[in-house]
Design a protein around this motif. Structure first.
Motif, PDB file in Angstrom:
ATOM      1  N   ARG A  58       0.810  -1.221   0.000  1.00 23.23           N
ATOM      2  CA  ARG A  58       0.000   0.000   0.000  1.00 23.23           C
ATOM      3  C   ARG A  58       0.844   1.273   0.000  1.00 23.23           C
ATOM      4  O   ARG A  58       0.343   2.344  -0.289  1.00 23.23           O
ATOM      5  CB  ARG A  58      -0.962   0.009   1.184  1.00 23.23           C
ATOM      6  CG  ARG A  58      -2.124  -0.916   0.956  1.00 23.23           C
ATOM      7  CD  ARG A  58      -3.160  -0.777   2.020  1.00 23.23           C
ATOM      8  NE  ARG A  58      -4.322  -1.564   1.628  1.00 23.23           N
ATOM      9  CZ  ARG A  58      -5.444  -1.582   2.283  1.00 23.23           C
ATOM     10  NH1 ARG A  58      -5.568  -0.848   3.374  1.00 23.23           N
ATOM     11  NH2 ARG A  58      -6.446  -2.318   1.859  1.00 23.23           N
ATOM     12  N   TYR A  64      -8.176   1.854  -2.701  1.00 28.24           N
ATOM     13  CA  TYR A  64      -9.377   2.473  -2.154  1.00 28.24           C
ATOM     14  C   TYR A  64      -9.385   2.304  -0.639  1.00 28.24           C
ATOM     15  O   TYR A  64      -9.305   1.193  -0.133  1.00 28.24           O
ATOM     16  CB  TYR A  64     -10.626   1.844  -2.765  1.00 28.24           C
ATOM     17  CG  TYR A  64     -11.904   2.384  -2.170  1.00 28.24           C
ATOM     18  CD1 TYR A  64     -12.322   3.668  -2.454  1.00 28.24           C
ATOM     19  CD2 TYR A  64     -12.674   1.612  -1.313  1.00 28.24           C
ATOM     20  CE1 TYR A  64     -13.489   4.185  -1.899  1.00 28.24           C
ATOM     21  CE2 TYR A  64     -13.845   2.114  -0.755  1.00 28.24           C
ATOM     22  CZ  TYR A  64     -14.240   3.395  -1.056  1.00 28.24           C
ATOM     23  OH  TYR A  64     -15.383   3.894  -0.502  1.00 28.24           O
ATOM     24  N   ASP A  65      -9.484   3.405   0.079  1.00 30.94           N
ATOM     25  CA  ASP A  65      -9.560   3.400   1.534  1.00 30.94           C
ATOM     26  C   ASP A  65     -11.034   3.542   1.909  1.00 30.94           C
ATOM     27  O   ASP A  65     -11.594   4.638   1.827  1.00 30.94           O
ATOM     28  CB  ASP A  65      -8.733   4.554   2.102  1.00 30.94           C
ATOM     29  CG  ASP A  65      -8.716   4.574   3.616  1.00 30.94           C
ATOM     30  OD1 ASP A  65      -9.470   3.797   4.251  1.00 30.94           O
ATOM     31  OD2 ASP A  65      -7.948   5.375   4.179  1.00 30.94           O
ATOM     32  N   SER A  66     -11.654   2.430   2.295  1.00 31.03           N
ATOM     33  CA  SER A  66     -13.092   2.451   2.589  1.00 31.03           C
ATOM     34  C   SER A  66     -13.407   3.288   3.826  1.00 31.03           C
ATOM     35  O   SER A  66     -14.478   3.878   3.923  1.00 31.03           O
ATOM     36  CB  SER A  66     -13.628   1.029   2.761  1.00 31.03           C
ATOM     37  OG  SER A  66     -12.939   0.365   3.800  1.00 31.03           O
ATOM     38  N   GLY A  67     -12.485   3.361   4.771  1.00 33.13           N
ATOM     39  CA  GLY A  67     -12.701   4.166   5.976  1.00 33.13           C
ATOM     40  C   GLY A  67     -12.815   5.645   5.659  1.00 33.13           C
ATOM     41  O   GLY A  67     -13.646   6.359   6.211  1.00 33.13           O
ATOM     42  N   ASP A  69     -13.321   6.657   2.511  1.00 38.12           N
ATOM     43  CA  ASP A  69     -14.137   6.704   1.298  1.00 38.12           C
ATOM     44  C   ASP A  69     -13.436   7.503   0.190  1.00 38.12           C
ATOM     45  O   ASP A  69     -14.009   8.411  -0.401  1.00 38.12           O
ATOM     46  CB  ASP A  69     -15.524   7.292   1.598  1.00 38.12           C
ATOM     47  CG  ASP A  69     -16.506   7.035   0.442  1.00 38.12           C
ATOM     48  OD1 ASP A  69     -16.359   6.009  -0.240  1.00 38.12           O
ATOM     49  OD2 ASP A  69     -17.402   7.882   0.232  1.00 38.12           O
ATOM     50  N   GLU A  70     -12.161   7.150  -0.052  1.00 36.07           N
ATOM     51  CA  GLU A  70     -11.393   7.827  -1.099  1.00 36.07           C
ATOM     52  C   GLU A  70     -10.297   6.916  -1.632  1.00 36.07           C
ATOM     53  O   GLU A  70      -9.920   5.939  -0.987  1.00 36.07           O
ATOM     54  CB  GLU A  70     -10.774   9.116  -0.580  1.00 36.07           C
ATOM     55  CG  GLU A  70      -9.718   8.898   0.487  1.00 36.07           C
ATOM     56  CD  GLU A  70      -9.162  10.198   1.049  1.00 36.07           C
ATOM     57  OE1 GLU A  70      -9.710  11.271   0.760  1.00 36.07           O
ATOM     58  OE2 GLU A  70      -8.172  10.128   1.786  1.00 36.07           O
ATOM     59  N   ILE A  71      -9.800   7.256  -2.788  1.00 39.42           N
ATOM     60  CA  ILE A  71      -8.676   6.535  -3.372  1.00 39.42           C
ATOM     61  C   ILE A  71      -7.397   7.207  -2.892  1.00 39.42           C
ATOM     62  O   ILE A  71      -7.248   8.412  -3.013  1.00 39.42           O
ATOM     63  CB  ILE A  71      -8.747   6.527  -4.909  1.00 39.42           C
ATOM     64  CG1 ILE A  71      -9.968   5.741  -5.356  1.00 39.42           C
ATOM     65  CG2 ILE A  71      -7.466   5.939  -5.503  1.00 39.42           C
ATOM     66  CD1 ILE A  71     -10.187   5.712  -6.846  1.00 39.42           C
ATOM     67  N   ARG A  72      -6.505   6.416  -2.345  1.00 38.99           N
ATOM     68  CA  ARG A  72      -5.219   6.932  -1.852  1.00 38.99           C
ATOM     69  C   ARG A  72      -4.140   6.609  -2.880  1.00 38.99           C
ATOM     70  O   ARG A  72      -3.974   5.463  -3.274  1.00 38.99           O
ATOM     71  CB  ARG A  72      -4.849   6.282  -0.539  1.00 38.99           C
ATOM     72  CG  ARG A  72      -5.914   6.478   0.513  1.00 38.99           C
ATOM     73  CD  ARG A  72      -5.340   7.111   1.703  1.00 38.99           C
ATOM     74  NE  ARG A  72      -6.412   7.244   2.688  1.00 38.99           N
ATOM     75  CZ  ARG A  72      -6.392   8.128   3.625  1.00 38.99           C
ATOM     76  NH1 ARG A  72      -5.377   8.947   3.734  1.00 38.99           N
ATOM     77  NH2 ARG A  72      -7.377   8.204   4.483  1.00 38.99           N
TER      78      ARG A  72
END
Length: 107
Positions: A58, A64-67, A69-72
């Motif tokens: 990572r 995608y960071d679901s916590g 709610d965005e793409i890192r």
């Protein structure tokens, strides 16, 4: 590849990742520079389990960071993750940024 060239690559990766790049992430990048790899192949080559590989990967892939709610997207996106057709597995390959970084270093 000479030690000086290798040190330059490691220094560039370390600085761009704000000292977050691990030895395991570097090893995975180098394995994927040879050819595309699956998580199972990376586990076998590194001797690490997916629980250790995932956090290391990572630091060098977009995810995608679901916590949040965005793409890192990391500063240094060295690998690309693609889904294997008809499977839940992923394949990891060198990104264009990774190719440019390693260009001139390979024999």
């Amino acid at each position: 590849m000479g030690f000086g060239e290798f040190a330059r690559v490691v220094r560039t990766m370390r600085k761009a990742s704000k000292n977050q790049l691990s030895g395991l992430a570097l090893e995975c990048v180098l394995h994927c520079a040879e050819q595309e790899r699956t998580m199972a192949q990376l586990e076998q080559l590194t001797g690490s389990c997916s629980g250790r590989l995932t956090p290391a990967l990572r630091t060098v892939i977009a995810f995608y960071d679901s916590g949040a709610d965005e793409i890192r997207v990391p500063e240094l996106q060295l690998l690309i993750r693609r889904r294997v057709k008809g499977s839940l597995a992923y394949r990891y390959s060198l990104s264009e940024q990774g190719r440019q970084l390693l260009q001139g270093v390979s024999p």
